[in-house]
Design a protein around this motif. Sequence first.
Motif, PDB file in Angstrom:
ATOM      1  N   ASN A  18     -46.497  -5.469  31.258  1.00 47.69           N
ATOM      2  CA  ASN A  18     -45.908  -6.698  31.789  1.00 47.69           C
ATOM      3  C   ASN A  18     -44.421  -6.729  31.445  1.00 47.69           C
ATOM      4  O   ASN A  18     -44.019  -7.273  30.417  1.00 47.69           O
ATOM      5  N   PRO A  19     -43.573  -6.132  32.266  1.00 53.07           N
ATOM      6  CA  PRO A  19     -42.147  -6.059  31.939  1.00 53.07           C
ATOM      7  C   PRO A  19     -41.475  -7.421  31.839  1.00 53.07           C
ATOM      8  O   PRO A  19     -40.560  -7.594  31.035  1.00 53.07           O
ATOM      9  N   ILE A  20     -41.920  -8.398  32.627  1.00 53.40           N
ATOM     10  CA  ILE A  20     -41.320  -9.726  32.541  1.00 53.40           C
ATOM     11  C   ILE A  20     -41.620 -10.357  31.188  1.00 53.40           C
ATOM     12  O   ILE A  20     -40.750 -10.957  30.545  1.00 53.40           O
ATOM     13  N   GLN A  21     -42.861 -10.215  30.721  1.00 52.55           N
ATOM     14  CA  GLN A  21     -43.211 -10.741  29.409  1.00 52.55           C
ATOM     15  C   GLN A  21     -42.463  -9.996  28.309  1.00 52.55           C
ATOM     16  O   GLN A  21     -42.082 -10.586  27.281  1.00 52.55           O
ATOM     17  N   ALA A  22     -42.233  -8.701  28.501  1.00 53.26           N
ATOM     18  CA  ALA A  22     -41.466  -7.940  27.519  1.00 53.26           C
ATOM     19  C   ALA A  22     -40.040  -8.461  27.408  1.00 53.26           C
ATOM     20  O   ALA A  22     -39.478  -8.556  26.312  1.00 53.26           O
ATOM     21  N   MET A  23     -39.458  -8.803  28.545  1.00 49.41           N
ATOM     22  CA  MET A  23     -38.123  -9.388  28.524  1.00 49.41           C
ATOM     23  C   MET A  23     -38.122 -10.720  27.772  1.00 49.41           C
ATOM     24  O   MET A  23     -37.186 -11.045  27.042  1.00 49.41           O
ATOM     25  N   GLN A  24     -39.191 -11.487  27.930  1.00 51.11           N
ATOM     26  CA  GLN A  24     -39.291 -12.761  27.241  1.00 51.11           C
ATOM     27  C   GLN A  24     -39.335 -12.564  25.732  1.00 51.11           C
ATOM     28  O   GLN A  24     -38.649 -13.256  24.979  1.00 51.11           O
ATOM     29  N   VAL A  25     -40.163 -11.619  25.280  1.00 49.13           N
ATOM     30  CA  VAL A  25     -40.288 -11.381  23.848  1.00 49.13           C
ATOM     31  C   VAL A  25     -38.964 -10.927  23.260  1.00 49.13           C
ATOM     32  O   VAL A  25     -38.561 -11.339  22.167  1.00 49.13           O
ATOM     33  N   ARG A  26     -38.257 -10.079  23.990  1.00 51.86           N
ATOM     34  CA  ARG A  26     -36.963  -9.622  23.497  1.00 51.86           C
ATOM     35  C   ARG A  26     -35.983 -10.787  23.386  1.00 51.86           C
ATOM     36  O   ARG A  26     -35.231 -10.889  22.406  1.00 51.86           O
ATOM     37  N   LYS A  27     -35.973 -11.682  24.365  1.00 51.44           N
ATOM     38  CA  LYS A  27     -35.087 -12.846  24.302  1.00 51.44           C
ATOM     39  C   LYS A  27     -35.428 -13.745  23.118  1.00 51.44           C
ATOM     40  O   LYS A  27     -34.542 -14.321  22.484  1.00 51.44           O
ATOM     41  N   LEU A  28     -36.722 -13.866  22.809  1.00 50.76           N
ATOM     42  CA  LEU A  28     -37.125 -14.661  21.657  1.00 50.76           C
ATOM     43  C   LEU A  28     -36.587 -14.065  20.361  1.00 50.76           C
ATOM     44  O   LEU A  28     -36.145 -14.785  19.470  1.00 50.76           O
ATOM     45  N   GLY A  29     -36.646 -12.734  20.253  1.00 50.23           N
ATOM     46  CA  GLY A  29     -36.106 -12.087  19.065  1.00 50.23           C
ATOM     47  C   GLY A  29     -34.614 -12.311  18.926  1.00 50.23           C
ATOM     48  O   GLY A  29     -34.109 -12.585  17.820  1.00 50.23           O
ATOM     49  N   VAL A  30     -33.889 -12.208  20.032  1.00 54.14           N
ATOM     50  CA  VAL A  30     -32.442 -12.466  19.997  1.00 54.14           C
ATOM     51  C   VAL A  30     -32.165 -13.913  19.647  1.00 54.14           C
ATOM     52  O   VAL A  30     -31.249 -14.217  18.864  1.00 54.14           O
ATOM     53  N   GLN A  31     -32.969 -14.839  20.183  1.00 60.79           N
ATOM     54  CA  GLN A  31     -32.777 -16.258  19.927  1.00 60.79           C
ATOM     55  C   GLN A  31     -32.908 -16.570  18.438  1.00 60.79           C
ATOM     56  O   GLN A  31     -32.092 -17.291  17.859  1.00 60.79           O
ATOM     57  N   GLY A  32     -33.934 -16.027  17.802  1.00 63.38           N
ATOM     58  CA  GLY A  32     -34.100 -16.247  16.370  1.00 63.38           C
ATOM     59  C   GLY A  32     -32.960 -15.670  15.560  1.00 63.38           C
ATOM     60  O   GLY A  32     -32.494 -16.285  14.591  1.00 63.38           O
ATOM     61  N   PHE A  62     -22.628 -27.658  15.946  1.00 65.71           N
ATOM     62  CA  PHE A  62     -21.912 -27.180  17.122  1.00 65.71           C
ATOM     63  C   PHE A  62     -22.398 -25.789  17.515  1.00 65.71           C
ATOM     64  O   PHE A  62     -22.602 -25.496  18.705  1.00 65.71           O
ATOM     65  N   LEU A  63     -22.610 -24.929  16.531  1.00 65.87           N
ATOM     66  CA  LEU A  63     -23.124 -23.589  16.809  1.00 65.87           C
ATOM     67  C   LEU A  63     -24.560 -23.645  17.325  1.00 65.87           C
ATOM     68  O   LEU A  63     -24.930 -22.921  18.252  1.00 65.87           O
ATOM     69  N   ASN A  64     -25.367 -24.523  16.728  1.00 67.32           N
ATOM     70  CA  ASN A  64     -26.755 -24.646  17.177  1.00 67.32           C
ATOM     71  C   ASN A  64     -26.850 -25.115  18.626  1.00 67.32           C
ATOM     72  O   ASN A  64     -27.788 -24.748  19.346  1.00 67.32           O
ATOM     73  N   MET A  65     -25.899 -25.939  19.050  1.00 66.72           N
ATOM     74  CA  MET A  65     -25.922 -26.419  20.426  1.00 66.72           C
ATOM     75  C   MET A  65     -25.841 -25.248  21.407  1.00 66.72           C
ATOM     76  O   MET A  65     -26.565 -25.211  22.412  1.00 66.72           O
ATOM     77  N   PHE A  66     -24.982 -24.276  21.117  1.00 66.92           N
ATOM     78  CA  PHE A  66     -24.840 -23.134  22.013  1.00 66.92           C
ATOM     79  C   PHE A  66     -26.071 -22.231  21.962  1.00 66.92           C
ATOM     80  O   PHE A  66     -26.513 -21.713  22.995  1.00 66.92           O
ATOM     81  N   VAL A  67     -26.632 -22.043  20.760  1.00 70.42           N
ATOM     82  CA  VAL A  67     -27.828 -21.214  20.660  1.00 70.42           C
ATOM     83  C   VAL A  67     -28.993 -21.894  21.368  1.00 70.42           C
ATOM     84  O   VAL A  67     -29.773 -21.256  22.086  1.00 70.42           O
ATOM     85  N   TYR A  68     -29.124 -23.195  21.179  1.00 74.27           N
ATOM     86  CA  TYR A  68     -30.205 -23.950  21.806  1.00 74.27           C
ATOM     87  C   TYR A  68     -30.079 -23.937  23.330  1.00 74.27           C
ATOM     88  O   TYR A  68     -31.090 -23.936  24.050  1.00 74.27           O
ATOM     89  N   SER A  69     -28.852 -23.923  23.839  1.00 75.46           N
ATOM     90  CA  SER A  69     -28.618 -23.949  25.287  1.00 75.46           C
ATOM     91  C   SER A  69     -28.625 -22.566  25.913  1.00 75.46           C
ATOM     92  O   SER A  69     -28.593 -22.444  27.141  1.00 75.46           O
ATOM     93  N   ARG A  70     -28.659 -21.532  25.108  1.00 72.81           N
ATOM     94  CA  ARG A  70     -28.529 -20.166  25.609  1.00 72.81           C
ATOM     95  C   ARG A  70     -29.602 -19.792  26.638  1.00 72.81           C
ATOM     96  O   ARG A  70     -29.272 -19.176  27.668  1.00 72.81           O
ATOM     97  N   PRO A  71     -30.903 -20.116  26.428  1.00 73.95           N
ATOM     98  CA  PRO A  71     -31.904 -19.725  27.436  1.00 73.95           C
ATOM     99  C   PRO A  71     -31.606 -20.292  28.819  1.00 73.95           C
ATOM    100  O   PRO A  71     -31.707 -19.581  29.820  1.00 73.95           O
ATOM    101  N   ASN A  72     -31.246 -21.572  28.887  1.00 74.17           N
ATOM    102  CA  ASN A  72     -30.917 -22.163  30.184  1.00 74.17           C
ATOM    103  C   ASN A  72     -29.646 -21.562  30.770  1.00 74.17           C
ATOM    104  O   ASN A  72     -29.524 -21.404  31.984  1.00 74.17           O
ATOM    105  N   PHE A  73     -28.692 -21.238  29.905  1.00 80.63           N
ATOM    106  CA  PHE A  73     -27.459 -20.610  30.374  1.00 80.63           C
ATOM    107  C   PHE A  73     -27.763 -19.272  31.043  1.00 80.63           C
ATOM    108  O   PHE A  73     -27.203 -18.949  32.103  1.00 80.63           O
ATOM    109  N   LEU A  74     -28.659 -18.493  30.440  1.00 84.14           N
ATOM    110  CA  LEU A  74     -29.020 -17.196  31.028  1.00 84.14           C
ATOM    111  C   LEU A  74     -29.712 -17.376  32.370  1.00 84.14           C
ATOM    112  O   LEU A  74     -29.468 -16.613  33.311  1.00 84.14           O
TER     113      LEU A  74
END
Length: 400
Positions: A231-245, A295-307
């Motif tokens: 499931n390549p789409i799910q793999a992309m999701q997991v990778r984004k979660l790792g970057v987010q953390g 202020f930094l958390n705001m950008f990290v929190y908004s990053r998924p929607n930005f992508l």
Amino acid sequence: MDSLSTDGEETLSSLTDAQEEVMSICMVISGLLSMFGSTTIVYRVLKKKKDKKPFDRIMLGLSTFDIIGSFSFVLTPFALPAATSPRVWAAGNDASCSFLGYLSQLSIGAAWYSCLLSFYFLATLRLRVSNDDFAVRFEPYIHGLSIFYFLFTATIGVPFHLYRETELGLGCWVTNRVPLDCTRNLDCIGHIVAWFYGGLCLFFTMVALPLNYFFTYCFVRQTLKILARHNPIQAMQVRKLGVQGTLYVLAFFISYGPQLIIRIFAIAYSYERSAEPGIYWLLVLNSICYPLQGFLNMFVYSRPNFLKLREAGMPLFQALRAACFQNDIPKAMEQRTLRVRSSKHYDSSEEITKFLSNVERRASAVSIKKPVRHYEESSLGFLPEVIEVVPNDEESTAEE
């Protein structure tokens, strides 16, 4: 050099008025930015139309404590006691300093919630605890105990006169002069109280954050190898979660790193105001970074929607504004659904193709030694809903 007399002791400030003003201005500006960022997160969490997840409630607690801390940073240059403080903008008294110490103690709750966030990612990603289980088994305790502890310790410090102006840097909090009539470095227990009030919490957070995300990263790396072929789409999701953390960890250490070094100098090497010229660059860096977590958390929190918005072809600054301040992403795009498509700004198909080719090349090298496992779609329900991938025929309104 300014000198003031207080309780038979001389309080010295070796910094010039211009240096003091730079520190104060940096702290006020960073505090206002952090208040803005944390308030934005609180507003977006409260306005979410879907059921809120544990991640949302942890971010709500983190941002609420950060708003309190950011407010204290804005007040700090002006609330210091004018009668005893050598700071150039000090215009307060003992009561205002005690109030500042009360707010400062509450602000440590933001650091603690950053630690809880790392445990959330560890539990939902590494240990496969579902959001529903996490909400029932852990959330009532972590929120209840955390809020009680910081409210209790902050409140009890006021009648016991634990808060005084710090001996290094700007602020009011627990100092070594506890009790007030103690003989310096003999009967004082302020350092013990400070460790109980915030030292142990911050030390545990500093250790737990990198460890939790290291274990999470190792699991994400292994999971990507398994998911990529199924499931390549799910793999992309997991990778984004790792970057987010990882980004949340970086935001924390950018904010608290200089403050940690200053506290080490103050406790381990007995640094006081007379030593401030030698570490002035560190004090300015602390005035900029310490209040900036929201202020930094705001950008990290908004990053998924930005992508998502960039994948849909929205221009950079428009996507950044919509991601930070809009809950309804499809409405922000002025269309019913938000679909991933190629654009001149971002081509998601190229990234997925590149990702799959790299994974297949690595998998082929070890395929003889180790069989490749596959996950059923139903077994992926443990993933935290921080980044949500929706098929093209469904409406995507996921906040994170």
